[in-house]
Design a protein around this motif. Structure first.
Motif, PDB file in Angstrom:
ATOM      1  N   UNK A 113       0.832  -1.205   0.000  1.00  0.00           N
ATOM      2  CA  UNK A 113       0.000   0.000   0.000  1.00  0.00           C
ATOM      3  C   UNK A 113       0.866   1.254   0.000  1.00  0.00           C
ATOM      4  N   UNK A 114       0.424   2.300  -0.681  1.00  0.00           N
ATOM      5  CA  UNK A 114       1.199   3.548  -0.715  1.00  0.00           C
ATOM      6  C   UNK A 114       1.211   4.247   0.639  1.00  0.00           C
ATOM      7  N   UNK A 115       2.199   5.096   0.816  1.00  0.00           N
ATOM      8  CA  UNK A 115       2.423   5.749   2.106  1.00  0.00           C
ATOM      9  C   UNK A 115       1.280   6.660   2.516  1.00  0.00           C
ATOM     10  N   UNK A 116       0.531   7.217   1.555  1.00  0.00           N
ATOM     11  CA  UNK A 116      -0.514   8.180   1.921  1.00  0.00           C
ATOM     12  C   UNK A 116      -1.599   7.548   2.778  1.00  0.00           C
ATOM     13  N   UNK A 117      -1.734   6.220   2.702  1.00  0.00           N
ATOM     14  CA  UNK A 117      -2.758   5.559   3.516  1.00  0.00           C
ATOM     15  C   UNK A 117      -2.425   5.593   5.001  1.00  0.00           C
ATOM     16  N   UNK A 118      -1.177   5.917   5.334  1.00  0.00           N
ATOM     17  CA  UNK A 118      -0.800   5.976   6.750  1.00  0.00           C
ATOM     18  C   UNK A 118      -1.319   7.230   7.425  1.00  0.00           C
ATOM     19  N   UNK A 119      -1.837   8.194   6.660  1.00  0.00           N
ATOM     20  CA  UNK A 119      -2.362   9.433   7.243  1.00  0.00           C
ATOM     21  C   UNK A 119      -3.657   9.139   8.003  1.00  0.00           C
ATOM     22  N   UNK A 120      -3.679   9.336   9.335  1.00  0.00           N
ATOM     23  CA  UNK A 120      -4.868   8.988  10.108  1.00  0.00           C
ATOM     24  C   UNK A 120      -5.933  10.075  10.127  1.00  0.00           C
ATOM     25  N   UNK A 121      -5.546  11.302   9.770  1.00  0.00           N
ATOM     26  CA  UNK A 121      -6.475  12.426   9.887  1.00  0.00           C
ATOM     27  C   UNK A 121      -7.308  12.566   8.616  1.00  0.00           C
ATOM     28  N   UNK A 122      -8.623  12.502   8.759  1.00  0.00           N
ATOM     29  CA  UNK A 122      -9.513  12.555   7.594  1.00  0.00           C
ATOM     30  C   UNK A 122      -9.414  13.892   6.869  1.00  0.00           C
ATOM     31  N   UNK A 123      -9.285  14.980   7.613  1.00  0.00           N
ATOM     32  CA  UNK A 123      -9.171  16.296   6.981  1.00  0.00           C
ATOM     33  C   UNK A 123      -7.877  16.413   6.176  1.00  0.00           C
ATOM     34  N   UNK A 124      -6.791  15.897   6.722  1.00  0.00           N
ATOM     35  CA  UNK A 124      -5.513  15.931   6.006  1.00  0.00           C
ATOM     36  C   UNK A 124      -5.587  15.083   4.745  1.00  0.00           C
ATOM     37  N   UNK A 125      -6.269  13.966   4.828  1.00  0.00           N
ATOM     38  CA  UNK A 125      -6.422  13.110   3.647  1.00  0.00           C
ATOM     39  C   UNK A 125      -7.271  13.806   2.587  1.00  0.00           C
ATOM     40  N   UNK A 126      -8.267  14.562   3.026  1.00  0.00           N
ATOM     41  CA  UNK A 126      -9.101  15.305   2.070  1.00  0.00           C
ATOM     42  C   UNK A 126      -8.286  16.400   1.389  1.00  0.00           C
ATOM     43  N   UNK A 127      -7.416  17.055   2.144  1.00  0.00           N
ATOM     44  CA  UNK A 127      -6.536  18.058   1.530  1.00  0.00           C
ATOM     45  C   UNK A 127      -5.586  17.413   0.531  1.00  0.00           C
ATOM     46  N   UNK A 128      -5.139  16.208   0.841  1.00  0.00           N
ATOM     47  CA  UNK A 128      -4.290  15.480  -0.096  1.00  0.00           C
ATOM     48  C   UNK A 128      -5.060  15.177  -1.379  1.00  0.00           C
ATOM     49  N   UNK A 129      -6.313  14.780  -1.241  1.00  0.00           N
ATOM     50  CA  UNK A 129      -7.150  14.539  -2.430  1.00  0.00           C
ATOM     51  C   UNK A 129      -7.242  15.798  -3.285  1.00  0.00           C
ATOM     52  N   UNK A 130      -7.443  16.935  -2.640  1.00  0.00           N
ATOM     53  CA  UNK A 130      -7.554  18.199  -3.369  1.00  0.00           C
ATOM     54  C   UNK A 130      -6.263  18.500  -4.116  1.00  0.00           C
ATOM     55  N   UNK A 131      -5.119  18.333  -3.436  1.00  0.00           N
ATOM     56  CA  UNK A 131      -3.835  18.608  -4.090  1.00  0.00           C
ATOM     57  C   UNK A 131      -3.581  17.637  -5.238  1.00  0.00           C
ATOM     58  N   UNK A 132      -3.916  16.366  -5.028  1.00  0.00           N
ATOM     59  CA  UNK A 132      -3.714  15.377  -6.095  1.00  0.00           C
ATOM     60  C   UNK A 132      -4.548  15.736  -7.318  1.00  0.00           C
ATOM     61  N   UNK A 133      -5.804  16.121  -7.093  1.00  0.00           N
ATOM     62  CA  UNK A 133      -6.638  16.531  -8.216  1.00  0.00           C
ATOM     63  C   UNK A 133      -6.120  17.785  -8.886  1.00  0.00           C
ATOM     64  N   UNK A 134      -5.641  18.730  -8.078  1.00  0.00           N
ATOM     65  CA  UNK A 134      -5.102  19.958  -8.635  1.00  0.00           C
ATOM     66  C   UNK A 134      -3.877  19.712  -9.485  1.00  0.00           C
ATOM     67  N   UNK A 135      -2.968  18.867  -8.996  1.00  0.00           N
ATOM     68  CA  UNK A 135      -1.754  18.589  -9.762  1.00  0.00           C
ATOM     69  C   UNK A 135      -2.074  17.795 -11.020  1.00  0.00           C
ATOM     70  N   UNK A 136      -2.984  16.852 -10.936  1.00  0.00           N
ATOM     71  CA  UNK A 136      -3.369  16.106 -12.133  1.00  0.00           C
ATOM     72  C   UNK A 136      -3.911  17.057 -13.200  1.00  0.00           C
ATOM     73  N   UNK A 137      -4.675  18.060 -12.791  1.00  0.00           N
ATOM     74  CA  UNK A 137      -5.281  19.017 -13.714  1.00  0.00           C
ATOM     75  C   UNK A 137      -4.460  20.298 -13.841  1.00  0.00           C
TER      76      UNK A 137
END
Length: 202
Positions: A41-65
């Motif tokens: 499993x990738x390292x990002x799954x180790x993030x326990x905080x739901x808000x931090x994971x949501x911010x990661x989703x936002x950044x991933x989408x932003x960088x992809x686009x």
């Protein structure tokens, strides 16, 4: 570097890897995964905080686009992206040499962005899909289901087509967020009347 230094680094790396392994196992508690699957499993799954994971989703989408956001001249769309990502992150990806290089090599996709009010949800959806794509194929369904993420599989086909940029976007999204300059206002974007529509996929 001396031999003791190398040994110390190896011990530190091993300790960090064990801690990450335990954090991923806790995040996926309830799934019938063995240790080799957890190790994959990738390292990002180790993030326990739901808000931090949501911010990661936002950044991933932003960088992809990033290419779409770099080309966008609609102030309303850019303002909504800025609301979600923050000014420093949006500025970083719009000014990124990696994004410019990927565009020059025709490696970065440039799908049309949705209407302004849908931009935040679109970035998050693309980000969740991209993070899901980083999982091994056999782990995607159980892990994404465990996280409660509904991902359109059409996104994965786009990532496969632009795999080099998808990997670069994942790497960039997981870097520390740029610091916010003290007392610096959020950027203002001029509003253009031009309308764009999305093709329904990242």
């Amino acid at each position: 570097m001396t031999a003791p230094d190398l040994a110390g680094d190896s011990l530190a790396q091993a300790s960090a890897r064990r801690a990450q392994r335990v954090a991923v196992a806790r995040a996926l508690q309830g799934l019938a995964l063995d240790w080799p699957a957890i190790d994959a499993c990738p390292a990002w799954l180790a993030e326990p905080d739901a808000d931090a994971r949501e911010r990661l989703c936002a950044r991933a989408g932003g960088w992809w686009l990033a290419s779409s956001l770099r080309a966008c001249i609609d102030g309303k769309r850019l303002a909504r992206a800025c609301d979600l990502l923050g000014g420093p992150v949006l500025a970083a990806l719009r000014e990124s040499p990696e994004a410019q290089r990927a565009e020059a090599l025709n490696q970065a996709p440039r799908p049309l962005l949705p209407p302004a009010e849908d931009v935040p949800a679109h970035l998050l959806a693309c980000g969740r899909a991209l993070l899901g794509w980083s999982l091994r194929p056999e782990l995607r369904a159980p892990v994404l289901g465990h996280l409660g993420w509904a991902v359109d599989a059409r996104h994965h086909a786009a990532f496969d087509t632009h795999a080099a940029w998808a990997r670069q976007a994942l790497l960039a999204a997981q870097q520390p967020e740029p610091p916010v300059a003290e007392a610096e206002p959020e950027p203002e974007f001029e509003v253009e009347a031009e309308e764009q529509s999305t093709d329904g996929c990242c």
